[in-house]
Design an enzyme around this catalytic site. Structure first.
Site, short mmCIF file in Angstrom:
data_model
loop_
_atom_site.label_atom_id
_atom_site.label_comp_id
_atom_site.label_asym_id
_atom_site.label_seq_id
_atom_site.Cartn_x
_atom_site.Cartn_y
_atom_site.Cartn_z
N ASP A 40 0.87 -1.17 0.00
CA ASP A 40 0.00 0.00 0.00
C ASP A 40 0.91 1.22 0.00
O ASP A 40 2.08 1.13 0.38
CB ASP A 40 -0.91 0.00 1.24
CG ASP A 40 -2.17 0.82 1.03
OD1 ASP A 40 -2.05 2.02 0.70
OD2 ASP A 40 -3.28 0.27 1.19
N ASP A 64 3.32 2.34 -4.56
CA ASP A 64 2.24 3.11 -5.16
C ASP A 64 1.63 2.31 -6.30
O ASP A 64 2.31 1.96 -7.28
CB ASP A 64 2.80 4.44 -5.66
CG ASP A 64 1.73 5.36 -6.23
OD1 ASP A 64 0.57 4.94 -6.39
OD2 ASP A 64 2.08 6.52 -6.53
N VAL A 65 0.35 2.03 -6.21
CA VAL A 65 -0.34 1.22 -7.21
C VAL A 65 -0.36 1.89 -8.58
O VAL A 65 -0.52 1.22 -9.61
CB VAL A 65 -1.77 0.90 -6.73
CG1 VAL A 65 -2.66 2.11 -6.83
CG2 VAL A 65 -2.37 -0.26 -7.49
N TYR A 155 -15.88 7.10 -9.43
CA TYR A 155 -15.75 5.75 -8.86
C TYR A 155 -16.51 4.74 -9.71
O TYR A 155 -15.99 3.67 -10.05
CB TYR A 155 -16.27 5.75 -7.43
CG TYR A 155 -16.24 4.41 -6.75
CD1 TYR A 155 -15.04 3.88 -6.28
CD2 TYR A 155 -17.40 3.66 -6.56
CE1 TYR A 155 -15.00 2.63 -5.65
CE2 TYR A 155 -17.37 2.44 -5.93
CZ TYR A 155 -16.17 1.92 -5.48
OH TYR A 155 -16.15 0.70 -4.85
N LYS A 159 -15.03 1.49 -11.82
CA LYS A 159 -15.38 0.11 -11.50
C LYS A 159 -16.07 -0.61 -12.68
O LYS A 159 -15.88 -1.81 -12.87
CB LYS A 159 -16.26 0.07 -10.25
CG LYS A 159 -15.52 0.48 -8.98
CD LYS A 159 -14.29 -0.39 -8.73
CE LYS A 159 -13.60 -0.05 -7.42
NZ LYS A 159 -12.42 -0.91 -7.16
N THR A 190 -16.02 -1.38 6.49
CA THR A 190 -14.60 -1.05 6.38
C THR A 190 -14.38 0.38 6.88
O THR A 190 -15.34 1.16 6.98
CB THR A 190 -14.10 -1.15 4.93
OG1 THR A 190 -14.80 -0.17 4.14
CG2 THR A 190 -14.35 -2.54 4.36
#
Length: 250
Positions: A40, A64-65, A155, A159, A190
């Protein structure tokens, strides 16, 4: 969770695993016999999870993704510490509140970079390793990849893209014995969801509109991830598992 060693011999990489569902996925996979490298951009619970699960089965990196170089570094670390990865879980994602009318170009691009481009970079980075012996890619999408919600415009765009990329990759990689599937969680307890609630106690918002009248537990999402990572799903590719308590059936 039952100790059945369903993932014995699996070596997995999990992105976005400093808290929430990422931590749950890592814990579930190690408990089922996998060796896991998670990462992460923030440390989060990574250090605690390393102590809990043990260095012989688990490693956590800060990376870093959205960086192709960081993805290559994570894959190299996995190969050096545990061996050739044969499972990828693209879990990293953000879901800030932005409407179509109000989102700036920079805000939109940030969501796309993490949720969509990060998923692409992860798949591309692991394909050479997975081609050696086959394997499984699990992309985490959302019920927002099926239906629309107000004030989540970027978002939702990201997705839906993840579902499309999953299908395209599944077709391209089938001959290499690489399976690519998507898990689409519904409302799950979460830290990100509790932050949305914005209540003084951090309590979850009511679940009365959900058919099962409760929010999912992260472990319930992880169960689907474990299944897709395991050989139990050996003839599944290019499809979704929706874990939403019946929400999208309404």
């Amino acid at each position: 969770m039952a100790d059945r060693n369903r993932l014995a011999g699996k070596i997995a990489i999990i992105s976005g695993a400093a808290r929430g569902m990422g931590v749950s996925h890592a814990r579930a996979m190690v408990e089922e016999g996998a060796r896991v490298v998670s990462f992460d951009i923030n440390d989060g619970e990574g250090s605690d999870l390393t102590r809990e699960l043990g260095a012989s089965s688990f490693a956590f990196l800060q990376a870093d993704v959205t960086s192709a170089a960081d993805w290559d570094r994570v894959v190299a670390h996995c190969r050096n510490q545990f061996g050739t990865p044969n499972v990828l879980v693209n879990n990293a994602g953000i879901s800030p509140l932005h409407s179509l009318a109000d989102v700036t170009e920079d805000e939109y691009q940030r969501v796309i970079d993490i949720n969509q481009v990060g998923t692409f970079l992860g798949m591309r980075a692991v394909v050479p390793s997975l081609r050696e012996h086959g394997g499984s890619i699990v992309n985490i999408a959302s019920t927002a990849a099926y239906v629309g919600f107000e004030d989540l415009f970027p978002y939702i765009a990201s997705k839906w893209a993840v579902r499309g990329m999953t299908r395209a990759a599944a077709l391209e990689l089938a001959a290499d014995n690489i399976r690519v599937n998507t898990v689409c969680p519904g409302d799950t307890d979460t830290p990100m969801i509790r932050a949305f609630a914005d209540t003084p106690t951090g309590a979850l918002p009511p679940a009365e509109e959900l058919p099962m009248k409760r929010w999912a537990r992260p472990e319930e999402i992880s169960a689907a991830v474990v299944f897709l990572a395991s050989d139990e799903s050996s003839y599944m590719s290019g499809t979704d598992i929706v874990v939403d308590g019946g929400f999208t059936a309404q």
